[in-house]
Design a protein around this motif. Sequence first.
Motif, mmCIF file in Angstrom:
data_model
loop_
_atom_site.group_PDB
_atom_site.id
_atom_site.type_symbol
_atom_site.label_atom_id
_atom_site.label_comp_id
_atom_site.label_asym_id
_atom_site.label_seq_id
_atom_site.Cartn_x
_atom_site.Cartn_y
_atom_site.Cartn_z
ATOM 1 N N GLU A 107 5.801 -16.070 -15.127
ATOM 2 C CA GLU A 107 6.373 -15.021 -15.976
ATOM 3 C C GLU A 107 6.741 -15.517 -17.373
ATOM 4 O O GLU A 107 6.514 -14.826 -18.361
ATOM 5 N N ARG A 114 3.621 -15.785 -19.317
ATOM 6 C CA ARG A 114 3.112 -14.426 -19.525
ATOM 7 C C ARG A 114 3.834 -13.744 -20.681
ATOM 8 O O ARG A 114 3.213 -13.104 -21.536
ATOM 9 N N GLU A 115 5.153 -13.893 -20.744
ATOM 10 C CA GLU A 115 5.914 -13.290 -21.837
ATOM 11 C C GLU A 115 5.513 -13.878 -23.184
ATOM 12 O O GLU A 115 5.345 -13.157 -24.164
#
Length: 92
Positions: free
Chosen positions: A67, A70-71
């Motif tokens: 995550e 991904r951000e």
Amino acid sequence: MHDEAVALLREALGWELPAAKWANVAAAVTRLAASADPDAELGYLELAGPMRIITRYPEEPVAPMPEQIRERVNELIHSLSASVADRADEAG
């Protein structure tokens, strides 16, 4: 100008890699983000990505992009896309 970088970053969102390889992707994304010419840094992200030759039985289990990475990728896609739009407006 950054269309190729944006396309590769979008592709990277779908990659599945062994957990240890995600650190290389994170480093390549950081390098891309810091560069005045992200397109010149694309090779690092390409090398960090999945192998083009797929074996029948992978040696290590793979996982989707963490995550936090991904951000960062999404932020970079947004900033590169915005800079392309800004240049189009200036050329207007």
